[in-house]
Design a protein around this motif. Sequence first.
Motif, short mmCIF file in Angstrom:
data_model
loop_
_atom_site.label_atom_id
_atom_site.label_comp_id
_atom_site.label_asym_id
_atom_site.label_seq_id
_atom_site.Cartn_x
_atom_site.Cartn_y
_atom_site.Cartn_z
N ILE A 151 71.12 18.30 42.61
CA ILE A 151 71.05 19.10 43.85
C ILE A 151 70.59 20.50 43.52
O ILE A 151 69.73 21.07 44.21
N PHE A 152 71.14 21.09 42.45
CA PHE A 152 70.70 22.42 42.02
C PHE A 152 69.21 22.42 41.69
O PHE A 152 68.48 23.32 42.09
N ALA A 153 68.76 21.39 40.96
CA ALA A 153 67.34 21.31 40.59
C ALA A 153 66.46 21.21 41.83
O ALA A 153 65.40 21.85 41.89
N LEU A 154 66.88 20.42 42.81
CA LEU A 154 66.10 20.31 44.05
C LEU A 154 66.04 21.65 44.79
O LEU A 154 64.97 22.06 45.27
N LEU A 155 67.18 22.32 44.91
CA LEU A 155 67.19 23.62 45.59
C LEU A 155 66.37 24.65 44.83
O LEU A 155 65.61 25.42 45.43
N TYR A 156 66.51 24.66 43.50
CA TYR A 156 65.75 25.61 42.69
C TYR A 156 64.25 25.39 42.84
O TYR A 156 63.50 26.32 43.09
N THR A 157 63.82 24.14 42.67
CA THR A 157 62.38 23.88 42.76
C THR A 157 61.87 24.05 44.19
O THR A 157 60.75 24.52 44.39
N GLY A 158 62.68 23.71 45.17
CA GLY A 158 62.25 23.87 46.55
C GLY A 158 62.14 25.32 46.97
O GLY A 158 61.17 25.72 47.62
N LEU A 159 63.12 26.12 46.58
CA LEU A 159 63.12 27.52 47.00
C LEU A 159 62.31 28.42 46.07
O LEU A 159 61.40 29.12 46.51
N PHE A 160 62.65 28.41 44.79
CA PHE A 160 62.06 29.38 43.88
C PHE A 160 60.65 29.01 43.42
O PHE A 160 59.74 29.83 43.48
N THR A 161 60.47 27.78 42.95
CA THR A 161 59.16 27.45 42.40
C THR A 161 58.19 26.95 43.45
O THR A 161 57.01 26.78 43.14
N THR A 162 58.65 26.75 44.68
CA THR A 162 57.73 26.36 45.74
C THR A 162 57.65 27.45 46.81
O THR A 162 56.64 28.12 46.92
N ALA A 163 58.71 27.65 47.56
CA ALA A 163 58.65 28.58 48.70
C ALA A 163 58.39 30.02 48.26
O ALA A 163 57.45 30.66 48.75
N PHE A 164 59.20 30.55 47.34
CA PHE A 164 59.02 31.94 46.94
C PHE A 164 57.72 32.14 46.16
O PHE A 164 57.05 33.16 46.31
N ALA A 165 57.37 31.16 45.34
CA ALA A 165 56.09 31.26 44.63
C ALA A 165 54.92 31.24 45.61
O ALA A 165 53.94 31.97 45.43
N ARG A 166 55.02 30.41 46.65
CA ARG A 166 53.95 30.36 47.67
C ARG A 166 53.82 31.69 48.39
O ARG A 166 52.71 32.10 48.74
N ILE A 167 54.93 32.38 48.64
CA ILE A 167 54.85 33.70 49.29
C ILE A 167 54.02 34.64 48.42
O ILE A 167 53.10 35.31 48.91
N GLY A 168 54.32 34.69 47.13
CA GLY A 168 53.56 35.55 46.23
C GLY A 168 52.10 35.15 46.14
O GLY A 168 51.20 36.00 46.18
N GLU A 169 51.85 33.85 46.04
CA GLU A 169 50.47 33.37 45.96
C GLU A 169 49.71 33.69 47.25
O GLU A 169 48.54 34.12 47.20
N THR A 170 50.35 33.50 48.38
CA THR A 170 49.68 33.75 49.66
C THR A 170 49.37 35.23 49.81
O THR A 170 48.28 35.60 50.25
N ARG A 171 50.31 36.09 49.44
CA ARG A 171 50.04 37.54 49.50
C ARG A 171 48.89 37.91 48.57
O ARG A 171 48.04 38.71 48.93
N ALA A 172 48.87 37.32 47.38
CA ALA A 172 47.78 37.61 46.44
C ALA A 172 46.45 37.15 47.00
O ALA A 172 45.43 37.84 46.87
N LEU A 173 46.43 35.98 47.62
CA LEU A 173 45.18 35.47 48.19
C LEU A 173 44.68 36.34 49.33
O LEU A 173 43.48 36.35 49.63
#
Length: 160
Positions: free
Chosen positions: A82-104
Amino acid sequence: HGALPGLGDLWAFAQPLGFGSAYWLTAKTLRKHPKQTLALTALQTCVVGSVATAWMLSSAFLAGTLFSGAFIAPVVSSAGAIFALLYTGLFTTAFARIGETRALGKLSSSEASILMATEPLWAALFAAVLVSEVITMSAVQGGALIMLGCVLSTADKGIG
């Protein structure tokens, strides 16, 4: 030796095309709607989540475990999973996408693609530092090819 390309090869070929077109579409959309970074990121994250859920459900259906719940039981019964799912869903997907989208929104799609091409290098570096992953000679050679590709791309376009 001499094997025909398989489904994995097709996915490996399609991945850069998919990512490249996503970067291009994101940059194009942000030029028209520069203040919509979070909305665009939310949409992208929902699409990724929907595709992943559809893939999981179809895999469970094909394996005959969809209606028994056997495909989800190991996940929901494990705090680590459950921790791994939350971590990958929030940090490595959602938050990373925010940074990538801002950079783009600030870089051209070609500049962003060059930057994103270094992702495997960062992954290898963090794996070596955080979990003592051994960097093999083939990994070093692959990293050198990635960097060569980045340098050649920037030289051709006069970026930097």
